[in-house]
Design an enzyme around this catalytic site. Structure first.
Site, PDB file in Angstrom:
ATOM      1  N   ASP A  54       0.861  -1.183   0.000  1.00 23.69           N
ATOM      2  CA  ASP A  54       0.000   0.000   0.000  1.00 23.69           C
ATOM      3  C   ASP A  54       0.899   1.236   0.000  1.00 23.69           C
ATOM      4  OD1 ASP A  54      -1.632   2.172   0.723  1.00 23.69           O
ATOM      5  OD2 ASP A  54      -2.993   0.881   1.861  1.00 23.69           O
ATOM      6  N   SER A 133      -2.446  14.749 -14.020  1.00 26.37           N
ATOM      7  CA  SER A 133      -3.696  14.793 -14.795  1.00 26.37           C
ATOM      8  C   SER A 133      -3.825  16.167 -15.455  1.00 26.37           C
ATOM      9  CB  SER A 133      -4.885  14.580 -13.852  1.00 26.37           C
ATOM     10  OG  SER A 133      -6.102  14.822 -14.526  1.00 26.37           O
ATOM     11  N   TYR A 146      -9.244  15.947  -5.778  1.00 27.39           N
ATOM     12  CA  TYR A 146      -8.420  15.274  -6.789  1.00 27.39           C
ATOM     13  C   TYR A 146      -7.567  16.307  -7.535  1.00 27.39           C
ATOM     14  CZ  TYR A 146      -7.252  12.323 -10.819  1.00 27.39           C
ATOM     15  OH  TYR A 146      -6.576  11.634 -11.792  1.00 27.39           O
ATOM     16  N   ALA A 148      -6.657  19.248  -6.498  1.00 26.91           N
ATOM     17  CA  ALA A 148      -5.641  19.780  -5.573  1.00 26.91           C
ATOM     18  C   ALA A 148      -4.464  18.810  -5.465  1.00 26.91           C
ATOM     19  CB  ALA A 148      -6.269  20.018  -4.202  1.00 26.91           C
ATOM     20  N   SER A 149      -4.753  17.509  -5.370  1.00 32.77           N
ATOM     21  CA  SER A 149      -3.666  16.526  -5.222  1.00 32.77           C
ATOM     22  C   SER A 149      -2.790  16.496  -6.470  1.00 32.77           C
ATOM     23  CB  SER A 149      -4.238  15.134  -4.928  1.00 32.77           C
ATOM     24  OG  SER A 149      -4.876  14.588  -6.082  1.00 32.77           O
ATOM     25  N   LYS A 150      -3.427  16.639  -7.635  1.00 33.59           N
ATOM     26  CA  LYS A 150      -2.652  16.578  -8.889  1.00 33.59           C
ATOM     27  C   LYS A 150      -1.913  17.895  -9.148  1.00 33.59           C
ATOM     28  CE  LYS A 150      -3.694  12.308 -10.012  1.00 33.59           C
ATOM     29  NZ  LYS A 150      -2.669  11.254 -10.056  1.00 33.59           N
TER      30      LYS A 150
HETATM   31  N1  LIG Z   1      -8.252   7.210 -16.119  1.00 33.08           N
HETATM   32  C1  LIG Z   1      -8.171   8.491 -16.348  1.00 33.08           C
HETATM   33  O1  LIG Z   1      -9.005   9.077 -17.069  1.00 33.08           O
HETATM   34  C2  LIG Z   1      -7.038   9.302 -15.744  1.00 33.08           C
HETATM   35  C3  LIG Z   1      -6.878  10.608 -16.190  1.00 33.08           C
HETATM   36  C4  LIG Z   1      -5.850  11.389 -15.674  1.00 33.08           C
HETATM   37  C5  LIG Z   1      -4.986  10.851 -14.733  1.00 33.08           C
HETATM   38  N2  LIG Z   1      -5.159   9.577 -14.302  1.00 33.08           N
HETATM   39  C6  LIG Z   1      -4.223   9.071 -13.288  1.00 33.08           C
HETATM   40  O2  LIG Z   1      -3.593   7.915 -13.789  1.00 33.08           O
HETATM   41  C7  LIG Z   1      -3.207   7.063 -12.715  1.00 33.08           C
HETATM   42  C8  LIG Z   1      -3.742   5.655 -12.966  1.00 33.08           C
HETATM   43  O3  LIG Z   1      -5.165   5.721 -12.954  1.00 33.08           O
HETATM   44  P1  LIG Z   1      -6.092   4.656 -13.692  1.00 33.08           P
HETATM   45  O4  LIG Z   1      -7.048   5.407 -14.504  1.00 33.08           O
HETATM   46  O5  LIG Z   1      -5.279   3.585 -14.303  1.00 33.08           O
HETATM   47  O6  LIG Z   1      -6.901   4.139 -12.408  1.00 33.08           O
HETATM   48  P2  LIG Z   1      -7.226   2.651 -11.897  1.00 33.08           P
HETATM   49  O7  LIG Z   1      -7.529   1.781 -13.046  1.00 33.08           O
HETATM   50  O8  LIG Z   1      -8.225   2.820 -10.814  1.00 33.08           O
HETATM   51  O9  LIG Z   1      -5.830   2.191 -11.285  1.00 33.08           O
HETATM   52  C9  LIG Z   1      -5.305   2.794 -10.137  1.00 33.08           C
HETATM   53  C10 LIG Z   1      -4.094   1.998  -9.646  1.00 33.08           C
HETATM   54  O10 LIG Z   1      -3.616   2.598  -8.425  1.00 33.08           O
HETATM   55  C11 LIG Z   1      -3.452   1.565  -7.464  1.00 33.08           C
HETATM   56  N3  LIG Z   1      -3.669   2.081  -6.105  1.00 33.08           N
HETATM   57  C12 LIG Z   1      -4.744   2.792  -5.651  1.00 33.08           C
HETATM   58  N4  LIG Z   1      -4.602   3.027  -4.338  1.00 33.08           N
HETATM   59  C13 LIG Z   1      -3.435   2.462  -3.962  1.00 33.08           C
HETATM   60  C14 LIG Z   1      -2.741   2.355  -2.727  1.00 33.08           C
HETATM   61  N5  LIG Z   1      -3.232   2.887  -1.583  1.00 33.08           N
HETATM   62  N6  LIG Z   1      -1.554   1.712  -2.702  1.00 33.08           N
HETATM   63  C15 LIG Z   1      -1.044   1.160  -3.834  1.00 33.08           C
HETATM   64  N7  LIG Z   1      -1.652   1.229  -5.032  1.00 33.08           N
HETATM   65  C16 LIG Z   1      -2.826   1.857  -5.086  1.00 33.08           C
HETATM   66  C17 LIG Z   1      -4.507   0.514  -7.828  1.00 33.08           C
HETATM   67  O11 LIG Z   1      -4.107  -0.767  -7.378  1.00 33.08           O
HETATM   68  P3  LIG Z   1      -4.724  -1.574  -6.124  1.00 33.08           P
HETATM   69  O12 LIG Z   1      -6.177  -1.211  -6.006  1.00 33.08           O
HETATM   70  O13 LIG Z   1      -4.478  -3.010  -6.516  1.00 33.08           O
HETATM   71  O14 LIG Z   1      -3.906  -1.149  -4.963  1.00 33.08           O
HETATM   72  C18 LIG Z   1      -4.436   0.555  -9.357  1.00 33.08           C
HETATM   73  O15 LIG Z   1      -3.422  -0.282  -9.836  1.00 33.08           O
HETATM   74  C19 LIG Z   1      -3.770   7.707 -11.448  1.00 33.08           C
HETATM   75  O16 LIG Z   1      -2.768   8.450 -10.802  1.00 33.08           O
HETATM   76  C20 LIG Z   1      -4.850   8.631 -11.982  1.00 33.08           C
HETATM   77  O17 LIG Z   1      -5.091   9.714 -11.112  1.00 33.08           O
HETATM   78  C21 LIG Z   1      -6.172   8.792 -14.780  1.00 33.08           C
END
Ligand SMILES: NC(=O)c1ccc[n+]([C@@H]2O[C@H](COP(=O)([O-])OP(=O)(O)OC[C@H]3O[C@@H](n4cnc5c(N)ncnc54)[C@H](OP(=O)(O)O)[C@@H]3O)[C@@H](O)[C@H]2O)c1
Length: 255
Positions: A54, A133, A146, A148-150
């Site tokens: 985690d 993002s 979200y 703010a974090s990004k």
């Molecule tokens: N999808 C979009 O449209 C989008 C757009 C802009 C930016 N992003 C960014 O891209 C990144 C990936 O997002 P995604 O869209 O691929 O989302 P996702 O499919 O929900 O994947 C998120 C990943 O983060 C891991 N995670 C979450 N909480 C965690 C924790 N406490 N410890 C360790 N791992 C953790 C999850 O794994 P586990 O649950 O197995 O721990 C999962 O592998 C993120 O930073 C997101 O903010 C996404």
């Protein structure tokens, strides 16, 4: 080392990096998914380690890093990809929601970076890749914590890039727009997104290809998707128009 490799962008990025014969340490909480993914491309040419944990837990962070360095003899690239979101207006949200999002999206990756730096200084063409993002460049309603974090991650990345340039460690900032992943199913809380119209999204595979190309070119920052680029540019040129458009959008959900 790649965080958040069990789903979405991280999973696609792991496959793309394996195609480029990278040695990979994959981490996330869901061990079974990481094992299944690693089994796909674990060959003599591609070494893959699965180190579940985690990102918000300090002991897990230290263990993941120590294990990676032990198995591979060092660290060249850290990809901070793990992230979570929440939808809903700020006045309806709890302070726990804010804390959770900041822990996963900001404190986790920043503290992992702190631990990784001494190893990256010893690495070859070392690099930190931070997945932020487009809404870390322009705040939007319904996603205040979200955004703010990004924004925090973007600011951190820019500071760090300048600090590390003379130490040979590059910082690539990735700002994706909407990507097709299970991100919305993983929201900490969803008060809005399920009511929103589905917008067109890029595939995680295409997003991963763009990220790897930017890594190869040692680009400073990449904005992904046409709509994402439009948002960033429109906001740079006409910020008040974007304020007005976003306020109209927020109004629709407050009626
Ligand atoms: N999808 C979009 O449209 C989008 C757009 C802009 C930016 N992003 C960014 O891209 C990144 C990936 O997002 P995604 O869209 O691929 O989302 P996702 O499919 O929900 O994947 C998120 C990943 O983060 C891991 N995670 C979450 N909480 C965690 C924790 N406490 N410890 C360790 N791992 C953790 C999850 O794994 P586990 O649950 O197995 O721990 C999962 O592998 C993120 O930073 C997101 O903010 C996404």
């Amino acid at each position: 080392m790649l965080t958040g490799a069990s789903f979405g962008i991280g999973e696609a990025l792991a496959r793309e990096l394996a195609r480029h014969r990278a040695q990979l340490a994959l981490t996330a909480r869901t061990a079974e998914r990481l094992e299944a993914l690693a089994a796909e491309f674990r060959t003599a040419a591609t070494e893959v380690a699965v180190i579940p944990g985690d990102i918000t837990n300090p002991e897990d962070r230290a263990r993941i890093l120590a294990e990676t360095v032990r198995l591979f003899g060092g660290l060249d690239v850290l990809v901070n990809n793990a992230g979570v979101g929440a939808s809903g207006f700020f006045q309806e949200a709890s302070s726990e929601r804010l804390r959770r999002i900041m822990e996963v999206n900001f404190f986790g990756p920043v503290e992992l970076t702190r631990l990784a730096l001494p190893h990256l200084f010893q690495g070859r063409r070392s690099m930190i890749v931070n997945i932020a993002s487009v809404i870390g460049r322009r705040g939007v309603p319904g996603y205040s914590e979200y955004c703010a974090s990004k924004f925090a991650l973007c600011g951190f990345s820019e500071s760090l890039r300048a600090e590390l340039v003379r130490r040979g460690v590059h910082v690539l900032l990735v700002n994706p727009g909407l990507i097709e992943t299970p991100f919305r199913e993983h929201l900490v809380e969803d008060r809005l997104q399920s009511r929103e119209k589905r917008r067109r999204a890029m595939s995680a595979e295409q997003c991963a290809r763009i990220i790897v190309r930017a890594m190869q070119r040692r680009t400073n920052e990449v904005v992904i998707t046409f709509d994402g680029k439009m948002l960033v540019w429109l906001n740079r040129l006409f910020p008040r128009l974007v304020d007005w458009l976003l306020a109209k959008y927020a109004e629709k959900y407050q009626e």
